[in-house]
Write a protein that holds these residues in place. Structure first.
Motif, mmCIF file in Angstrom:
data_model
loop_
_atom_site.group_PDB
_atom_site.id
_atom_site.type_symbol
_atom_site.label_atom_id
_atom_site.label_comp_id
_atom_site.label_asym_id
_atom_site.label_seq_id
_atom_site.Cartn_x
_atom_site.Cartn_y
_atom_site.Cartn_z
ATOM 1 N N VAL A 175 0.806 -1.212 0.000
ATOM 2 C CA VAL A 175 0.000 0.000 0.000
ATOM 3 C C VAL A 175 0.846 1.271 0.000
ATOM 4 O O VAL A 175 0.338 2.346 -0.335
ATOM 5 C CB VAL A 175 -0.983 0.021 1.197
ATOM 6 N N LEU A 176 2.128 1.165 0.367
ATOM 7 C CA LEU A 176 2.945 2.377 0.376
ATOM 8 C C LEU A 176 3.651 2.631 -0.952
ATOM 9 O O LEU A 176 4.356 3.632 -1.096
ATOM 10 C CB LEU A 176 3.965 2.340 1.517
ATOM 11 N N GLY A 197 -2.287 -4.505 -2.155
ATOM 12 C CA GLY A 197 -2.240 -4.282 -0.717
ATOM 13 C C GLY A 197 -3.595 -3.965 -0.127
ATOM 14 O O GLY A 197 -3.951 -4.449 0.951
ATOM 15 N N LEU A 198 -4.385 -3.158 -0.843
ATOM 16 C CA LEU A 198 -5.711 -2.796 -0.359
ATOM 17 C C LEU A 198 -6.608 -4.026 -0.244
ATOM 18 O O LEU A 198 -7.306 -4.224 0.759
ATOM 19 C CB LEU A 198 -6.333 -1.767 -1.304
ATOM 20 N N PHE A 199 -6.563 -4.882 -1.269
ATOM 21 C CA PHE A 199 -7.377 -6.100 -1.255
ATOM 22 C C PHE A 199 -6.971 -7.017 -0.103
ATOM 23 O O PHE A 199 -7.818 -7.504 0.664
ATOM 24 C CB PHE A 199 -7.237 -6.829 -2.589
ATOM 25 N N LEU A 200 -5.676 -7.251 0.046
ATOM 26 C CA LEU A 200 -5.207 -8.162 1.092
ATOM 27 C C LEU A 200 -5.475 -7.600 2.486
ATOM 28 O O LEU A 200 -5.727 -8.360 3.435
ATOM 29 C CB LEU A 200 -3.716 -8.445 0.902
ATOM 30 N N ILE A 235 -1.181 4.530 5.812
ATOM 31 C CA ILE A 235 -0.384 4.611 4.587
ATOM 32 C C ILE A 235 -1.306 4.644 3.375
ATOM 33 O O ILE A 235 -1.034 5.332 2.378
ATOM 34 C CB ILE A 235 0.579 3.418 4.498
ATOM 35 N N GLY A 236 -2.431 3.926 3.460
ATOM 36 C CA GLY A 236 -3.395 3.949 2.369
ATOM 37 C C GLY A 236 -3.921 5.344 2.108
ATOM 38 O O GLY A 236 -4.095 5.754 0.951
ATOM 39 N N GLY A 237 -4.161 6.103 3.172
ATOM 40 C CA GLY A 237 -4.627 7.473 3.008
ATOM 41 C C GLY A 237 -3.594 8.349 2.331
ATOM 42 O O GLY A 237 -3.916 9.145 1.429
#
Length: 342
Positions: A175-176, A197-200, A235-237
């Protein structure tokens, strides 16, 4: 005195090499923590000026120093204790820490891109290479870990008793990706890796709640790992903002991160009762990541109310990471850390 030094030096070296048997991949959490602190101070430069920029640079340099030192130690460990490395890869919990190496590379490369991109063509090429190296290694680590989890439980598959937020670590590195990848012109690749990363993250977060219902609370020694749940939304944000996503989406994941932080803070009393170990570093990068996102949102439309909390978070994060560093130094001096099952 001059005749004793050559005699004692081989003994000290042999003892140090012997201690490296217990240098698990979890030690790279120090690099992640200091990288996160650097990122937070760099985010604070908008409001605190050159002082924050200088502190961010110092933290990045220290993170790089730790990374080089740990890489050298891991090379020696691989040569002197290959069975210990193999044991880490088979371990039901420690195997997930293998992803901390590529994550550290990605974080350091992203910091270098933020600080020095455009300074010279040679440096840009080197930063691009290391970012790509970290990205590919992180994807490889994720595939390896997921493949392991899909096996039968007796062959290393997921077991509820050993399922902890540590398993989120391979997700964090994915995600980063946009934090550095967008700036070097690899937005498409970064977006794709971010999607993985978002899915997992969503899958593992659901599984972790099921694990709590099936197997009960985490052991007290793993209480600091509850903070790891703060990382993916934080980190997603930041990555969503880097990808020019709607501000509403960033506020949504900030709220999710704040919620998980409140849940993690409920474990503080349990954490304080535990003797210091490397698991305490599990608090560092999550808090730094949330601080970075909060500092960023404080300058977004409607986020002025976050300026004071963001500054307080920055101070708390800095004190925490400095305290963890001091605790690690003391633990090494007193022989409390590099021991079996540390």
């Amino acid at each position: 005195m001059t005749t004793q030094a050559p005699t004692h030096r081989p003994i000290r070296i042999a003892r140090t090499v012997a201690l490296l048997e217990h240098l698990t991949p979890a030690w790279f959490a120090m690099v992640m923590g200091w990288c996160g602190l650097s990122q937070a101070w760099l985010r604070a430069a908008d409001s605190l000026g050159d002082t924050a920029l200088s502190l961010g640079l110092v933290a990045a340099i220290f993170a790089l120093f730790l990374f080089v030192l740990l890489c050298l130690a891991c090379i020696v460990r691989l040569q002197a204790h290959p069975s210990a490395v193999a044991a880490d890869m088979r371990h039901p919990e420690r195997h997930a820490y293998m992803a901390t190496l590529p994550i550290s590379i990605l974080l350091l490369a992203s910091l270098g891109i933020h600080l020095f991109w455009g300074a010279s063509r040679t440096l840009d090429t080197a930063l691009t290479f290391f970012w790509c190296l970290g990205s590919v290694l992180e994807i490889a680590a994720t595939v390896w870990v997921i493949s392991r989890w899909l096996k039968a439980s007796q062959n290393g598959g997921i077991q509820w008793a050993t399922f902890t937020p540590v398993f989120f670590i391979p997700v964090v590195g994915n995600v980063l990706a946009p934090l550095g990848g967008v700036s070097i012109g690899l937005e498409a690749w970064s977006s794709a890796q971010f999607g993985v990363g978002l899915f997992l993250w969503l899958v593992l977060q659901t599984l972790f709640f099921v694990r709590l219902a099936q197997a009960g609370p985490l052991p007290a020694r793993l209480a600091p790992s509850m903070f790891i749940m703060v990382v993916p939304p934080s980190i997603g944000g930041l990555s969503l903002l880097q990808l020019d996503a709607p501000l509403t989406a960033a506020w949504m994941v900030w709220g999710i991160a704040a919620f998980f932080l409140v849940l993690a803070l409920k474990e503080i009393s349990v954490i304080r009762e535990q003797p210091f170990s490397m698991s305490h570093w599990g608090m560092s990068f999550p808090l730094a990541a949330f601080t970075s996102l909060t500092l960023r949102m404080a300058h977004a439309p409607g986020g002025a109310w976050l300026q004071l909390p963001a500054t307080l978070l920055l101070a708390i994060t800095s004190l925490l990471i400095l305290g963890l560093t001091l605790g690690t130094w003391r633990g090494l001096r007193h022989g409390h850390l590099l021991v079996a099952d540390s």
